[in-house]
Design an enzyme around this catalytic site. Structure first.
Site, PDB file in Angstrom:
ATOM      1  N   ASP A 137       3.535  14.808  14.032  1.00  0.00           N
ATOM      2  CA  ASP A 137       3.794  14.660  12.597  1.00  0.00           C
ATOM      3  C   ASP A 137       2.499  14.780  11.798  1.00  0.00           C
ATOM      4  O   ASP A 137       2.262  14.020  10.869  1.00  0.00           O
ATOM      5  CB  ASP A 137       4.468  13.317  12.317  1.00  0.00           C
ATOM      6  CG  ASP A 137       5.168  13.289  10.954  1.00  0.00           C
ATOM      7  OD1 ASP A 137       5.555  14.376  10.470  1.00  0.00           O
ATOM      8  OD2 ASP A 137       5.326  12.205  10.387  1.00  0.00           O
ATOM      9  N   LEU A 167       0.810  -1.210   0.000  1.00  0.00           N
ATOM     10  CA  LEU A 167       0.000   0.000   0.000  1.00  0.00           C
ATOM     11  C   LEU A 167       0.848   1.266   0.000  1.00  0.00           C
ATOM     12  O   LEU A 167       0.432   2.296  -0.512  1.00  0.00           O
ATOM     13  CB  LEU A 167      -0.911   0.013   1.233  1.00  0.00           C
ATOM     14  CG  LEU A 167      -1.986  -1.075   1.287  1.00  0.00           C
ATOM     15  CD1 LEU A 167      -2.723  -1.012   2.615  1.00  0.00           C
ATOM     16  CD2 LEU A 167      -2.968  -0.910   0.136  1.00  0.00           C
ATOM     17  N   GLY A 168       2.021   1.209   0.595  1.00  0.00           N
ATOM     18  CA  GLY A 168       2.859   2.402   0.670  1.00  0.00           C
ATOM     19  C   GLY A 168       4.130   2.123   1.434  1.00  0.00           C
ATOM     20  O   GLY A 168       4.333   1.040   2.004  1.00  0.00           O
ATOM     21  N   GLU A 169       5.003   3.134   1.469  1.00  0.00           N
ATOM     22  CA  GLU A 169       6.290   2.966   2.136  1.00  0.00           C
ATOM     23  C   GLU A 169       6.746   4.310   2.682  1.00  0.00           C
ATOM     24  O   GLU A 169       6.589   5.346   2.036  1.00  0.00           O
ATOM     25  CB  GLU A 169       7.325   2.411   1.157  1.00  0.00           C
ATOM     26  CG  GLU A 169       8.648   2.077   1.781  1.00  0.00           C
ATOM     27  CD  GLU A 169       9.551   1.301   0.825  1.00  0.00           C
ATOM     28  OE1 GLU A 169      10.683   0.983   1.213  1.00  0.00           O
ATOM     29  OE2 GLU A 169       9.103   1.007  -0.313  1.00  0.00           O
TER      30      GLU A 169
END
Length: 388
Positions: A133, A17-19
């Protein structure tokens, strides 16, 4: 490196899905509970660092402590053959960063989304957790349009350092401190390595709101160092001057979030949320549901209505508390008790293991709350078999 089709414990990997700097996120299937989940895997080179593993585990603890519809739900913190990972709620949708048009969001959409984001951060602040964040790429909209705030891995439960690309970490040799967070969304005190609190999140949230309202970042420059310098020294152009559809009241809310001095900002996201809700009521023409209309105020001041009104309100409060308590217990049973029963059973060495008795007792408590739950039925067959 994982590949689709591989398994971590009882989780079958489907696709990536993502990194990011703190790990790779995979879509997976929990084959025991029959549901899709997101798996966040700590990179192997980072897993060798006790400090990095501590941050990864802290992310799981921080998210697990936050039970809120606008915060991603964590299911389990696992390890398989040296691979450390978190199993969490799979959010199907788009990142807010991909949905903001060049000229900003329409005002009704802005207020709806901003309110949900502020709700999520407010819930974190109420638990003493500072996200550190906040940014559009950490904010998802699911298929129903509901906001989900992700990645509480930088929550200020302890100080750590990172040197990945997406997250900046600088240790100043003059003992000023450490910088931790995404450069473009840092508060001034965060950029200088000073202690941060909820007001740092308010500043970062102010940057996000500015982008949502105008389509522009208030401080971004061509280089990271220039962006950092702008955060520390520059005054952003007022949002109302960039987008004339932004009401003056909203411009003031955003400007207060972006005050350089923490003491000049909202003390937490809770107060910010209140101002956004009040503005939303004014813009829509609908009254703030937390403020009784003037006619109702006058009515309840009359003595003959005072006692019946008080009794009615008391009854409503009792019903609301009961319904809320019941829903809370059901969430506990499904989101905490069932995964814990499964974990205990997986770790059990056999029928003589006392941990099976622990699973049995926890299962009995869950049965009082969700007796007909199918997952509980499957687990019941495992922990009740053989118990005399």
């Amino acid at each position: 490196m994982l590949e689709p089709g591989e398994k971590l414990l009882h989780y079958r990997i489907v696709d990536k899905l993502g990194e990011g700097g703190m790990g790779v996120v995979w879509r997976a299937v929990d084959e025991k509970l029959g549901r899709e989940v997101a798996i966040k895997v700590l990179p192997e080179e980072l897993a060798r660092s006790p400090e990095r593993r501590m941050r990864f585990e802290r992310e799981a603890s921080a998210i697990a402590a936050l039970k809120h519809p606008n915060i991603v739900t964590i299911y389990a913190l696992e390890e398989d053959a040296g691979v450390h990972f978190i199993a969490m709620e799979l959010v199907e949708g788009n990142a807010l960063a991909d949905l903001i048009p060049d000229n900003g969001l329409p005002l009704p959409s802005f207020l709806e989304l901003a309110g949900q984001i502020a709700d999520a951060v407010s819930a974190a602040h109420a638990r003493g957790i500072t996200h550190r964040d906040l940014k559009p790429s950490n904010t998802m909209l699911d298929s129903d349009g509901r906001v989900k705030v992700l990645d509480f891995g930088l929550a200020k439960l302890a100080e750590e350092t990172s040197d990945d690309d997406a997250t900046m970490s600088i240790e100043d040799r003059t003992a000023i401190g450490q910088v931790l967070g995404t450069i473009a969304y840092m508060s001034p005190e965060q950029a200088e390595g000073r202690d941060v609190d909820h007001r740092s999140d308010v500043f970062s949230l102010g940057i996000v709101l500015y982008e949502m309202a105008t389509g522009r970042h208030p401080f971004r420059r061509d280089r990271n160092v220039s962006t950092l310098s702008a955060i520390l020294t520059a005054e952003p152009t007022p949002a109302v001057e960039i987008n004339d559809a932004v009401p003056a009241e909203l411009g003031e809310i955003i400007a207060r979030c972006l005050r350089r001095s923490p003491g000049d900002r909202y003390p937490s996201a809770t107060e910010l949320r209140q101002d956004l809700a009040e503005l939303q009521g004014q813009i829509s023409g609908a009254p703030d549901p937390t403020v009784p209309p003037a006619a109702v105020k006058d009515l309840i001041r009359r003595p003959r209505f005072l006692i019946p009104a008080a009794l009615a309100v008391s009854g409503l409060i009792l019903v609301t508390v009961w319904v809320g308590h019941r829903a809370s217990r059901q969430r506990w049973a499904r989101q905490q008790a069932l995964p814990e029963i499964e974990r205990v059973l997986d770790a059990s060495t056999g029928y003589g293991d006392l941990s099976r008795w622990q699973a049995f007792q926890l299962g009995r408590e869950a049965e009082r709350i969700i007796p007909d739950d199918p997952v509980l039925g499957q687990l019941r067959a495992r922990y009740s078999d053989g118990v005399t």
